[in-house]
Design an enzyme around this catalytic site. Structure first.
Site, short mmCIF file in Angstrom:
data_model
loop_
_atom_site.label_atom_id
_atom_site.label_comp_id
_atom_site.label_asym_id
_atom_site.label_seq_id
_atom_site.Cartn_x
_atom_site.Cartn_y
_atom_site.Cartn_z
N LYS A 6 7.74 -6.05 1.06
CA LYS A 6 9.08 -6.53 0.77
C LYS A 6 9.55 -7.56 1.79
O LYS A 6 10.08 -8.60 1.44
CB LYS A 6 10.06 -5.36 0.71
CG LYS A 6 9.72 -4.34 -0.38
CD LYS A 6 10.67 -3.16 -0.35
CE LYS A 6 10.24 -2.04 -1.28
NZ LYS A 6 10.31 -2.38 -2.69
N TRP A 22 15.05 5.10 -3.96
CA TRP A 22 13.88 5.33 -3.10
C TRP A 22 14.03 6.57 -2.24
O TRP A 22 13.09 7.35 -2.08
CB TRP A 22 13.58 4.09 -2.27
CG TRP A 22 13.07 2.98 -3.14
CD1 TRP A 22 13.70 1.80 -3.45
CD2 TRP A 22 11.84 2.98 -3.88
NE1 TRP A 22 12.93 1.07 -4.32
CE2 TRP A 22 11.79 1.76 -4.61
CE3 TRP A 22 10.78 3.87 -4.00
CZ2 TRP A 22 10.72 1.42 -5.43
CZ3 TRP A 22 9.71 3.55 -4.83
CH2 TRP A 22 9.69 2.34 -5.53
N ASP A 25 13.01 5.20 6.32
CA ASP A 25 12.25 4.29 5.47
C ASP A 25 12.94 2.93 5.55
O ASP A 25 14.04 2.75 5.05
CB ASP A 25 12.26 4.82 4.02
CG ASP A 25 11.64 3.84 3.03
OD1 ASP A 25 11.14 2.78 3.43
OD2 ASP A 25 11.68 4.16 1.81
#
Length: 365
Positions: free
Chosen positions: A195, A102, A171
């Site tokens: 999530k 990511w 993030d």
């Protein structure tokens, strides 16, 4: 059909009581006689909800007054573009600490808008975070970007890096609200909700107010934090239902004891799985260095460090027969992955741990 135990990495399990709340409010939201799905985003009903969700974020994370709380469209990946579009203009360059898939995607997106300095050497095996003494930080960078928890590779920052005064951007998509963090040490914190704090469609952004007001001229209005802040995250019709679900999930976290309680549970849940891996004499193999192992996403292989395809398929088949679902590792890395987010209960993880013990006993020699 057996009881289902959902260990999916995202969209992930929601707390079970949230479904009852949604059912009760779906067609008659707070006595309005209509659903929130058909309520105007300019109505007093939605404005009240918008403020309530901001307030619970501020309480849970003890967000300082000089930080703004925004609800942005396009999820976490939308913020991969929004971060450079809003911040890169300061110096035209940014530092990215790539520790998994990511943060790698975030760095690739940022290259469209300015110069990206990769702080640690590129690798195709994300199993550790190099010590900060080895980082190649640029004092002229507009910001330093990290992903605090890599959902795919299972690498997590357990300490906040010192960026020598350069704004730190994080993030936190997959470990948001799993523990307390000192918000004042970050310039920006962001993450997709699906999530650990809700469902897909919205990104939560917490931004220090001095970092607003200087977006790149090409920044689309819907990704412009300055415009979002001026319009209280209602520049256009926001993802209202996703924001509502996030709010109900965050209120649930508050009722359950807040982030301290979530952190205690996260340690207990992840330890149940890691302990079995450690005591399996190599039958289960966790690739990530112990000091950076994630408490949210636990990837592992079966049979060897490279995995045994037949054993892993049998494990997954047996797990599904017991209602243990979404345990297959990400397609880019294979293997097994158990996600133990806030909504996953200790009892559910104990059920998985028991199955892992039984599978080990059956197949180890």
């Amino acid at each position: 059909m057996p009881k289902v135990y959902n260990f999916g990495a995202g969209p992930a399990k929601l707390p079970e009581e949230i479904y009852d709340i949604i059912k009760n409010e779906l067609t008659n939201y707070e006595g309005t006689g209509i659903s929130l799905l058909e309520t105007s985003h300019r109505s007093s009903t939605y404005l009240k909800l918008n403020a309530e969700v901001q307030d619970v974020v501020r309480r849970l994370m003890d967000v300082p007054a000089n930080y703004k709380i925004l609800f942005m469209p396009a999820g976490g990946q939308g913020e991969f573009a929004a971060v450079p579009l809003n911040l890169m203009s300061r110096t035209g360059t940014a530092d990215y600490v790539v520790t998994g898939a990511w943060s790698e995607k975030a760095a690739k997106e940022a290259k469209k808008y300015g110069k990206v300095n990769l702080v640690v050497p590129p690798t195709n095996r994300y199993t550790d975070i190099p010590g900060q003494s080895t980082w190649n930080l640029d004092p002229n960078a507009s910001y330093v970007h990290i992903c605090t928890n890599e959902t795919i590779h299972g690498v997590e920052f357990h300490d906040i890096p010192d960026t020598k005064g350069v704004p730190l951007v994080a993030d936190m998509s997959s470990n948001f609200m799993s523990k307390k963090v000192d918000v004042s040490k970050f310039g920006v914190i962001y993450g997709g909700a699906q999530k650990n704090i809700g469902t897909s469609g919205v990104a939560l952004v917490i931004v220090r107010e001095d970092l607003l007001s200087n977006p790149m001229p090409v920044c689309p209005s819907v990704l412009d934090w300055t415009q979002a802040n001026k319009n209280d995250s209602i520049l256009n019709t926001p993802p209202m239902f996703a924001i509502y679900i996030m709010g109900r999930v965050l209120q649930w976290i508050e009722r359950k004891g807040g982030l301290d309680a979530m952190a205690v549970a996260a340690t207990k849940k992840s330890s149940l799985i890691y302990d079995i891996i450690e005591k399996s004499n190599g039958f289960y193999y966790a690739p990530v260095a112990k000091h950076v192992r994630s408490k949210m996403n636990i990837p592992f292989r079966i049979g060897s460090s490279e995995g045994n395809d037949a054993l892993e398929k049998e494990f997954l088949k047996g797990a599904e027969a017991r209602g243990l679902i979404q345990l297959k590792g990400h397609r880019s890395v294979g293997g097994i992955r158990a996600s133990t987010y806030n909504a996953v209960t200790i009892e559910e993880v104990e059920t998985l741990a028991q199955y892992m013990k039984e599978f080990l006993a059956k197949h180890s020699h």
